[in-house]
Design a protein around this motif. Structure first.
Motif, PDB file in Angstrom:
ATOM      1  N   LEU A  80      -2.246  -7.790   8.475  1.00 20.17           N
ATOM      2  CA  LEU A  80      -2.377  -8.121   7.058  1.00 20.17           C
ATOM      3  C   LEU A  80      -3.162  -7.026   6.345  1.00 20.17           C
ATOM      4  CD1 LEU A  80      -3.346 -11.861   7.602  1.00 20.17           C
ATOM      5  CD2 LEU A  80      -1.086 -10.944   7.102  1.00 20.17           C
ATOM      6  N   LEU A  81      -2.480  -6.316   5.453  1.00 22.75           N
ATOM      7  CA  LEU A  81      -3.082  -5.258   4.644  1.00 22.75           C
ATOM      8  C   LEU A  81      -2.603  -5.407   3.205  1.00 22.75           C
ATOM      9  CD1 LEU A  81      -2.518  -2.219   7.018  1.00 22.75           C
ATOM     10  CD2 LEU A  81      -4.744  -3.020   6.260  1.00 22.75           C
ATOM     11  N   ASN A  82      -3.299  -4.745   2.277  1.00 18.45           N
ATOM     12  CA  ASN A  82      -2.850  -4.718   0.880  1.00 18.45           C
ATOM     13  C   ASN A  82      -1.568  -3.912   0.775  1.00 18.45           C
ATOM     14  OD1 ASN A  82      -5.151  -6.061   0.131  1.00 18.45           O
ATOM     15  ND2 ASN A  82      -6.292  -4.175  -0.306  1.00 18.45           N
ATOM     16  N   LYS A  83      -0.769  -4.202  -0.257  1.00 12.02           N
ATOM     17  CA  LYS A  83       0.474  -3.455  -0.469  1.00 12.02           C
ATOM     18  C   LYS A  83       0.198  -1.972  -0.650  1.00 12.02           C
ATOM     19  CE  LYS A  83       3.409  -7.017  -2.459  1.00 12.02           C
ATOM     20  NZ  LYS A  83       4.197  -7.428  -3.619  1.00 12.02           N
ATOM     21  N   ARG A  84      -0.887  -1.652  -1.353  1.00 10.52           N
ATOM     22  CA  ARG A  84      -1.256  -0.256  -1.591  1.00 10.52           C
ATOM     23  C   ARG A  84      -1.533   0.458  -0.262  1.00 10.52           C
ATOM     24  NH1 ARG A  84      -5.652  -1.228  -4.151  1.00 10.52           N
ATOM     25  NH2 ARG A  84      -7.077  -0.639  -2.505  1.00 10.52           N
ATOM     26  N   GLU A  85      -2.261  -0.203   0.624  1.00 12.21           N
ATOM     27  CA  GLU A  85      -2.559   0.389   1.929  1.00 12.21           C
ATOM     28  C   GLU A  85      -1.297   0.545   2.766  1.00 12.21           C
ATOM     29  OE1 GLU A  85      -7.109  -1.150   2.713  1.00 12.21           O
ATOM     30  OE2 GLU A  85      -5.462  -2.515   3.138  1.00 12.21           O
ATOM     31  N   LEU A  86      -0.428  -0.454   2.713  1.00 19.61           N
ATOM     32  CA  LEU A  86       0.825  -0.378   3.464  1.00 19.61           C
ATOM     33  C   LEU A  86       1.678   0.791   2.992  1.00 19.61           C
ATOM     34  CD1 LEU A  86       1.811  -4.148   3.731  1.00 19.61           C
ATOM     35  CD2 LEU A  86       1.129  -2.653   5.599  1.00 19.61           C
ATOM     36  N   LYS A  87       1.801   0.966   1.687  1.00 18.58           N
ATOM     37  CA  LYS A  87       2.600   2.075   1.158  1.00 18.58           C
ATOM     38  C   LYS A  87       1.992   3.418   1.519  1.00 18.58           C
ATOM     39  CE  LYS A  87       4.827  -0.428  -2.509  1.00 18.58           C
ATOM     40  NZ  LYS A  87       5.352  -0.462  -3.843  1.00 18.58           N
ATOM     41  N   LYS A  88       0.678   3.502   1.483  1.00 19.91           N
ATOM     42  CA  LYS A  88      -0.003   4.744   1.838  1.00 19.91           C
ATOM     43  C   LYS A  88       0.243   5.097   3.311  1.00 19.91           C
ATOM     44  CE  LYS A  88      -4.567   6.842   1.495  1.00 19.91           C
ATOM     45  NZ  LYS A  88      -5.980   6.623   1.159  1.00 19.91           N
ATOM     46  N   LEU A  89       0.165   4.095   4.181  1.00 15.63           N
ATOM     47  CA  LEU A  89       0.417   4.317   5.605  1.00 15.63           C
ATOM     48  C   LEU A  89       1.869   4.701   5.858  1.00 15.63           C
ATOM     49  CD1 LEU A  89      -1.620   1.429   7.263  1.00 15.63           C
ATOM     50  CD2 LEU A  89      -1.978   3.867   7.584  1.00 15.63           C
ATOM     51  N   GLN A  90       2.780   4.018   5.192  1.00 18.66           N
ATOM     52  CA  GLN A  90       4.201   4.290   5.384  1.00 18.66           C
ATOM     53  C   GLN A  90       4.556   5.714   4.957  1.00 18.66           C
ATOM     54  OE1 GLN A  90       6.408   1.119   3.561  1.00 18.66           O
ATOM     55  NE2 GLN A  90       7.795   0.934   5.281  1.00 18.66           N
ATOM     56  N   SER A  91       4.014   6.149   3.832  1.00 21.11           N
ATOM     57  CA  SER A  91       4.310   7.509   3.371  1.00 21.11           C
ATOM     58  C   SER A  91       3.668   8.547   4.288  1.00 21.11           C
ATOM     59  CB  SER A  91       3.847   7.697   1.932  1.00 21.11           C
ATOM     60  OG  SER A  91       2.444   7.600   1.846  1.00 21.11           O
ATOM     61  N   ALA A  92       2.486   8.273   4.820  1.00 25.98           N
ATOM     62  CA  ALA A  92       1.820   9.204   5.737  1.00 25.98           C
ATOM     63  C   ALA A  92       2.616   9.341   7.036  1.00 25.98           C
ATOM     64  CB  ALA A  92       0.410   8.738   6.031  1.00 25.98           C
ATOM     65  N   LEU A  93       3.196   8.254   7.504  1.00 25.18           N
ATOM     66  CA  LEU A  93       4.000   8.306   8.727  1.00 25.18           C
ATOM     67  C   LEU A  93       5.254   9.161   8.525  1.00 25.18           C
ATOM     68  CD1 LEU A  93       3.920   4.672  10.155  1.00 25.18           C
ATOM     69  CD2 LEU A  93       2.731   6.680  11.002  1.00 25.18           C
ATOM     70  N   LYS A  94       5.870   9.066   7.357  1.00 23.65           N
ATOM     71  CA  LYS A  94       7.094   9.816   7.100  1.00 23.65           C
ATOM     72  C   LYS A  94       6.816  11.301   6.912  1.00 23.65           C
ATOM     73  CE  LYS A  94       9.600   6.002   4.969  1.00 23.65           C
ATOM     74  NZ  LYS A  94      10.065   5.419   3.719  1.00 23.65           N
ATOM     75  N   GLU A  95       5.746  11.630   6.207  1.00 18.89           N
ATOM     76  CA  GLU A  95       5.477  13.015   5.856  1.00 18.89           C
ATOM     77  C   GLU A  95       4.896  13.842   7.000  1.00 18.89           C
ATOM     78  OE1 GLU A  95       3.045  13.118   2.388  1.00 18.89           O
ATOM     79  OE2 GLU A  95       4.454  11.908   1.220  1.00 18.89           O
ATOM     80  N   LYS A  96       3.836  13.385   7.600  1.00 22.97           N
ATOM     81  CA  LYS A  96       3.045  14.234   8.482  1.00 22.97           C
ATOM     82  C   LYS A  96       3.338  14.076   9.969  1.00 22.97           C
ATOM     83  CE  LYS A  96      -0.737  13.911   5.197  1.00 22.97           C
ATOM     84  NZ  LYS A  96      -2.092  13.420   4.972  1.00 22.97           N
ATOM     85  N   GLY A  97       4.179  13.152  10.337  1.00 21.29           N
ATOM     86  CA  GLY A  97       4.448  12.959  11.758  1.00 21.29           C
ATOM     87  C   GLY A  97       3.270  12.343  12.487  1.00 21.29           C
TER      88      GLY A  97
END
Length: 146
Positions: A80-97
């Protein structure tokens, strides 16, 4: 009171770049088992599924006094995380490997189970050797100072 359980292997295998504290969706017997310290992080990791973050491979032993309603030891658990945190994590996974690894399980001041997760980048073999060397020198210094 139960102490926190740390994933020491994660700090050895990964460079932790950012940390987040997430709630866990658990059953009652899982909470009781965590209070007894029956948690293992072996091969556990986090992944996204339909925009939700899940932890896979987290072992929480069955509660010894549980009835037929006892939980399964290893199954996917929702974080359970905030939507903002989830989006930040998801974008970090896609960009930086990067990857997301569970770091520790603990109880907060309201006695709710929390999972600290880390945005991590894998270490190379020479980095692991450096970590071992650094740990050994710290032990030698402590031993010498005593």
């Amino acid at each position: 009171m139960a102490k926190e359980m740390n994933n020491r292997q994660a700090y050895f295998n990964y460079h932790i770049e950012d940390k987040y504290v997430a709630g866990l969706v658990l059953l009652g017997t899982e909470v009781k088992s965590i209070r007894e310290g029956k948690v293992s992080f072996n091969d556990s990791f986090c992944l996204f599924d339909n925009g939700e973050l899940w932890v896979r491979g987290l072992y929480i032993a069955e509660y010894k006094l549980g009835t037929s309603n006892n939980h399964i030891a290893v199954h996917d658990r929702k974080l359970l995380l905030n939507k903002r945190e989830l989006k930040k994590l998801q974008s970090a996974l896609k960009e930086k490997g990067l990857t997301i690894v569970p770091l520790r399980v603990f109880f907060n001041e309201k006695q709710l189970v929390k999972l600290e997760i880390g945005l991590a980048k894998g270490k190379k073999i020479h980095d692991k050797r450096e970590t071992i060397k650094q740990r050994d020198t710290e032990k030698e210094i402590k031993r010498f100072l005593k």
